[in-house]
Design a protein around this motif. Sequence first.
Motif, mmCIF file in Angstrom:
data_model
loop_
_atom_site.group_PDB
_atom_site.id
_atom_site.type_symbol
_atom_site.label_atom_id
_atom_site.label_comp_id
_atom_site.label_asym_id
_atom_site.label_seq_id
_atom_site.Cartn_x
_atom_site.Cartn_y
_atom_site.Cartn_z
ATOM 1 N N TYR A 478 0.895 -0.864 0.254
ATOM 2 C CA TYR A 478 -0.405 -0.160 0.041
ATOM 3 C C TYR A 478 0.762 1.247 -0.039
ATOM 4 N N ALA A 479 0.466 1.710 -0.853
ATOM 5 C CA ALA A 479 0.994 3.781 -1.124
ATOM 6 C C ALA A 479 1.455 4.048 -0.021
ATOM 7 N N SER A 480 0.691 4.127 1.034
ATOM 8 C CA SER A 480 1.086 4.578 2.555
ATOM 9 C C SER A 480 -0.382 4.390 3.422
ATOM 10 N N PRO A 481 0.302 4.643 4.892
ATOM 11 C CA PRO A 481 -0.317 4.305 6.082
ATOM 12 C C PRO A 481 -2.679 4.824 6.257
ATOM 13 N N GLY A 482 -2.018 5.896 5.614
ATOM 14 C CA GLY A 482 -3.646 6.960 5.245
ATOM 15 C C GLY A 482 -3.852 5.119 4.265
ATOM 16 N N TYR A 483 -4.080 5.071 3.530
ATOM 17 C CA TYR A 483 -4.310 4.902 1.671
ATOM 18 C C TYR A 483 -4.249 3.085 2.792
ATOM 19 N N PHE A 484 -3.920 2.233 3.652
ATOM 20 C CA PHE A 484 -4.586 1.019 3.948
ATOM 21 C C PHE A 484 -5.766 1.325 4.489
ATOM 22 N N THR A 485 -5.013 1.711 5.775
ATOM 23 C CA THR A 485 -6.796 2.259 6.436
ATOM 24 C C THR A 485 -8.201 2.549 6.075
ATOM 25 N N LYS A 486 -7.513 3.413 4.298
ATOM 26 C CA LYS A 486 -9.267 3.367 4.154
ATOM 27 C C LYS A 486 -9.588 1.946 3.658
ATOM 28 N N VAL A 487 -8.601 1.120 2.678
ATOM 29 C CA VAL A 487 -8.700 0.829 1.686
ATOM 30 C C VAL A 487 -9.746 -0.420 2.519
ATOM 31 N N PHE A 488 -8.825 -0.939 3.733
ATOM 32 C CA PHE A 488 -8.527 -1.781 4.919
ATOM 33 C C PHE A 488 -10.878 -1.795 5.689
ATOM 34 N N LYS A 489 -10.583 -0.114 6.223
ATOM 35 C CA LYS A 489 -11.905 -0.376 6.925
ATOM 36 C C LYS A 489 -13.198 -0.589 5.614
ATOM 37 N N THR A 490 -13.008 -0.220 3.956
ATOM 38 C CA THR A 490 -14.397 -0.224 3.176
ATOM 39 C C THR A 490 -14.195 -1.293 3.226
ATOM 40 N N SER A 491 -13.220 -2.485 2.998
ATOM 41 C CA SER A 491 -13.592 -3.840 3.146
ATOM 42 C C SER A 491 -14.002 -4.121 4.714
ATOM 43 N N THR A 492 -13.533 -3.947 5.505
ATOM 44 C CA THR A 492 -14.570 -4.964 6.581
ATOM 45 C C THR A 492 -15.093 -3.834 7.785
ATOM 46 N N GLY A 493 -15.223 -2.988 7.435
ATOM 47 C CA GLY A 493 -15.955 -1.965 8.259
ATOM 48 C C GLY A 493 -15.656 -1.608 9.729
ATOM 49 N N LEU A 494 -14.079 -2.127 9.560
ATOM 50 C CA LEU A 494 -13.093 -1.835 10.656
ATOM 51 C C LEU A 494 -11.420 -1.136 10.410
ATOM 52 N N THR A 495 -11.493 -0.503 10.670
ATOM 53 C CA THR A 495 -10.281 -0.258 10.933
ATOM 54 C C THR A 495 -9.038 -1.242 11.517
ATOM 55 N N PRO A 496 -8.193 -1.333 10.740
ATOM 56 C CA PRO A 496 -7.042 -2.252 10.849
ATOM 57 C C PRO A 496 -7.007 -2.645 12.600
ATOM 58 N N VAL A 497 -6.703 -1.278 13.670
ATOM 59 C CA VAL A 497 -6.441 -1.131 14.644
ATOM 60 C C VAL A 497 -7.513 -2.177 15.391
ATOM 61 N N GLU A 498 -8.628 -1.548 14.750
ATOM 62 C CA GLU A 498 -10.465 -2.166 15.637
ATOM 63 C C GLU A 498 -10.123 -3.379 15.416
ATOM 64 N N TYR A 499 -10.026 -3.437 13.769
ATOM 65 C CA TYR A 499 -9.618 -5.168 13.797
ATOM 66 C C TYR A 499 -8.905 -5.967 14.603
ATOM 67 N N ARG A 500 -7.317 -5.315 14.985
ATOM 68 C CA ARG A 500 -6.654 -6.262 15.448
ATOM 69 C C ARG A 500 -7.353 -6.006 17.929
ATOM 70 N N LYS A 501 -8.155 -5.208 17.748
ATOM 71 C CA LYS A 501 -8.518 -5.688 19.008
ATOM 72 C C LYS A 501 -9.529 -6.586 19.077
ATOM 73 N N LYS A 502 -10.454 -6.303 17.692
ATOM 74 C CA LYS A 502 -11.365 -7.158 17.984
ATOM 75 C C LYS A 502 -11.288 -8.723 17.616
ATOM 76 N N ARG A 503 -10.215 -8.843 16.958
ATOM 77 C CA ARG A 503 -9.994 -10.713 16.959
ATOM 78 C C ARG A 503 -9.196 -11.112 18.263
ATOM 79 N N CYS A 504 -7.957 -9.781 18.548
ATOM 80 C CA CYS A 504 -7.460 -10.653 19.610
ATOM 81 C C CYS A 504 -7.838 -10.379 21.504
ATOM 82 N N GLY A 505 -9.125 -9.744 21.142
ATOM 83 C CA GLY A 505 -9.781 -9.419 22.884
ATOM 84 C C GLY A 505 -9.173 -8.751 23.549
#
Length: 505
Positions: A478-505
Amino acid sequence: MKVLIADDDVYTREGLVESIDWEDYGVSEVLQVEDGAEALRKATIHRPEIVITDIRMPKLNGIEFAERLVAACPDSKVLFISGYMDVAYLKSAIRLAAVDYVEKPIKLPEMEEAIRKTIRFIQQERERHVLLDQKLELERTKLANVLRTQSLGGDEIRRICDAARFPADVSYVCLVVSRWDQEGQGWAITSPNDNDWGTYAPAVLTEQLDQNRQLMIVPLRSPNERGAVLHAAERLCGSGREIRIGVGSVVSHLDEVPRSFHESEIALELIFFRHRTSIIVYDKSSWIPYMIKGDIYLEFYHYLKQSPNELTGWMESFCDRLMNGGYMPRTRVMSWILSFAHAMLSERGGVLLTTGKVYQFQEIENHLNACRSMQEVKQFILSICHAYQKEAEEVSPYSHVVRTVLCYISRHCSNSDLDIREIADHVHLSAAHLGILFKQETGTTMKQYLNDYRLELAKRLVAGEHFKMADIARMCGYASPGYFTKVFKTSTGLTPVEYRKKRCG
């Protein structure tokens, strides 16, 4: 600090106890006795730093008591008190190295000054002993290095032996000791002063070889004493400190110590392959170098290219052969394993990312060097083989061209500039023609596949808690962390940080 007051006059004793502020002098305990025999008994038990004794006492007079005290408690310092100032007593006091002498009737300022003088004397002696101990330790460390490397001649070695208080005409055995600390943050070395070494502790020479290993050179009064040393080593290994020890053979001369050291290194190295073993003793008759038949690299590349579905089984068998065979240098084995890991990473760039452990060549080497046993190396390389095999199975149903494209994407997914034209050039087809072939076989476009591959890889890495989000963005192309966060949230409905917290409890 403890003080013993020996005087048959109870008023003198009680007066000293009550009149002097002992805490100001660092004294925690004041003992009292009324005769010389009892004074000797209590001093032997309690080991007081200062003994204040009257010269004239029943059973044992002060001089007789002090003579026996010097032999029994050499660290105790004597302070005489008496009303008898004859020359014979003074000469005896001087001969016994009394720190001071106070006349009766006692004047409190004189007694306090004598106590201060005695304490200063004790402190100076302690400082002198510390310096002497430090000097001795330096000499012993130097001697261990000299004996191991034989960097000096015989006469000079014997001179250092004398300075280090090390016997020069006995037998010797070398041990190389390693210990992994409980936190798992690195190697921590055991000390020969541990009680496990018993009577050998004061005589053992040690040298820190590196952050992993420590050399011990143990002098033996006879070659048969190696059994007692091994018994001490076994107690050390059984202490719950994850200690491993390689033991060399017994040698009868100082100039043979390097051979015993080399043998102990070999023995310790073999423990790397026998992860359930704590001590190995070098035995020349059984140390036959283990030879791997055939060309290992050719075998590996056959399974890598031609039979990837059998690669994991081959690797497991190869590791088991190493763990059950004879002696083989660890460096050669690690070179093989490192080459295998590099080859799999070069073949499929995303394979190591899916393990969630390492993603660069240098990190592979660091991880392997941190392994404490061949069993850990085996687990690590098998995790890479599993990931490689899984990717190989996913692309196996497709044609050679499409498999090549999938492998190329896996290898270069971290390149944010990767595009369809570059992939097409790699397989020598036009972008349009390749796009048609790819969609016919996979049901999706190359661009969509690349996006999906990056996103799935990112999900695995985010869930693994091993990497920072900015590093994951870079590793997945991904070209930048900001673009990565945008693509990730569009796909999963969660930011990468939120996704990690949800998966790791």
